[in-house]
Design an enzyme around this catalytic site. Sequence first.
Site, PDB file in Angstrom:
ATOM      1  N   HIS A   1      10.088  -3.955   3.772  1.00  8.77           N
ATOM      2  CA  HIS A   1      10.492  -2.541   3.811  1.00  8.77           C
ATOM      3  C   HIS A   1      10.820  -2.105   5.228  1.00  8.77           C
ATOM      4  CE1 HIS A   1       6.077  -2.179   4.325  1.00  8.77           C
ATOM      5  NE2 HIS A   1       6.123  -0.883   4.496  1.00  8.77           N
TER       6      HIS A   1
ATOM      7  N   HIS B   1      -1.958   4.608   9.725  1.00 12.35           N
ATOM      8  CA  HIS B   1      -0.617   5.135   9.987  1.00 12.35           C
ATOM      9  C   HIS B   1      -0.745   6.461  10.736  1.00 12.35           C
ATOM     10  CE1 HIS B   1      -0.276   2.505   6.456  1.00 12.35           C
ATOM     11  NE2 HIS B   1       0.992   2.354   6.723  1.00 12.35           N
TER      12      HIS B   1
ATOM     13  N   GLU C   1       3.943  -5.587   8.581  1.00 10.98           N
ATOM     14  CA  GLU C   1       2.606  -5.381   7.984  1.00 10.98           C
ATOM     15  C   GLU C   1       2.072  -6.672   7.352  1.00 10.98           C
ATOM     16  OE1 GLU C   1       2.744  -0.606   6.833  1.00 10.98           O
ATOM     17  OE2 GLU C   1       3.000  -2.066   5.238  1.00 10.98           O
TER      18      GLU C   1
ATOM     19  N   HIS D   1       0.815  -1.231   0.000  1.00 11.33           N
ATOM     20  CA  HIS D   1       0.000   0.000   0.000  1.00 11.33           C
ATOM     21  C   HIS D   1       0.846   1.279   0.000  1.00 11.33           C
ATOM     22  CE1 HIS D   1      -0.005  -0.488   4.656  1.00 11.33           C
ATOM     23  NE2 HIS D   1       0.991   0.279   4.288  1.00 11.33           N
TER      24      HIS D   1
HETATM   25  C1  DHB Z   1       5.947   3.827   2.865  1.00 13.79           C
HETATM   26  C2  DHB Z   1       4.974   3.921   3.837  1.00 13.79           C
HETATM   27  C3  DHB Z   1       4.202   2.822   4.145  1.00 13.79           C
HETATM   28  O1  DHB Z   1       3.168   2.874   5.016  1.00 13.79           O
HETATM   29  C4  DHB Z   1       4.403   1.632   3.529  1.00 13.79           C
HETATM   30  O2  DHB Z   1       3.688   0.570   3.931  1.00 13.79           O
HETATM   31  C5  DHB Z   1       5.359   1.527   2.549  1.00 13.79           C
HETATM   32  C6  DHB Z   1       6.133   2.645   2.217  1.00 13.79           C
HETATM   33  C7  DHB Z   1       6.781   4.995   2.499  1.00 13.79           C
HETATM   34  O3  DHB Z   1       6.650   6.064   3.116  1.00 13.79           O
HETATM   35  O4  DHB Z   1       7.585   4.885   1.556  1.00 13.79           O
HETATM   36 FE    FE Z   2       2.371   1.021   5.607  1.00 12.13          FE
END
Ligand code: DHB
Ligand code: FE
Length: 283
Positions: free
Chosen positions: A195, A61, A242, A12
């Site tokens: 990530h 978030h 996540e 997302h």
């Molecule tokens: C980013 C933020 C998120 O919530 C995520 O799941 C993936 C990437 C970002 O800020 O790049």
């Molecule tokens: Fe996220």
Amino acid sequence: MAKVTASVYTSHVPAIGAALDNGKANEPYWKPVFDGYEFSKKWIADPENKPDVVFLVYNDHATAFSLELIPTFAIGTAAEFQPADEGWGPRPVPVVKGDPEFAAHIAQSVIQDDFDLTIVNKMDVDHGLTVPLSLMCGQPEEWPFKVIPFAVNVVQYPVPSGRRCYMLGKAIRKAIESYDKDLKVQVWGTGGMSHQLQGPRAGLINRDWDNEWLDKLIEDPEAAAATPHIDYVREAGSEGIELVMWLIARGAMSEGAKPKVAHRFYHVPASNTAVGHLILENI
Ligand code: DHB
Ligand code: FE
């Protein structure tokens, strides 16, 4: 009765939403990301597959909830949910229409099945929910189905285990299948894949781990559900956690017959993130 027809899984990344909203989807950096969803947009628009309701598992978030209030599992029971966001600000996307009666039924069933849900009658929804909608539906005037938002805390510790999420998915399936309306329902699991957005390991991507975990999610969800919390963080980065939300969607699929893999996509990079996407159909 209502029926779970399929589950959809997707990252997302907020920058994907910003790219689409700002007309950058065809730029060389973003095109490969959006190309991975071309099949999905056709698939979901096909009357065979089009859902009446999507039960959309995502994480907030710090948009609707802050450190003042941290529900582990929150179900949105409102008639509509306004898009809102941090960073780029609220996205120019349609309001999200809910299904209060169905959401209340699911809350009743799941809570009686021993999962404590927080009931939220007013809630704004951020990129965690709207970016998956955009990836699957493009830029329509109105979203083509109702959405029951289901927010999971994967931001502030302690977060729920993958195992608990998987079991919760099963309780959600039971709740959906005991609803006395002929509705086609999809359960979506969003967020991931690897990530890490902060600290010395920011930008961490682990393709091998991501793809092995996807194999497990498809073939042996019990094994994916047994992934210890620390493995997500160590192998897939701090925000890789996540992925436990995908286990809710997988738990909501039929047991017994293996689901059909209608589509699978994996791409790096999108912002700091690996993008993963799956469509599983109940057969
Ligand atoms: C980013 C933020 C998120 O919530 C995520 O799941 C993936 C990437 C970002 O800020 O790049
Ligand atoms: Fe996220």
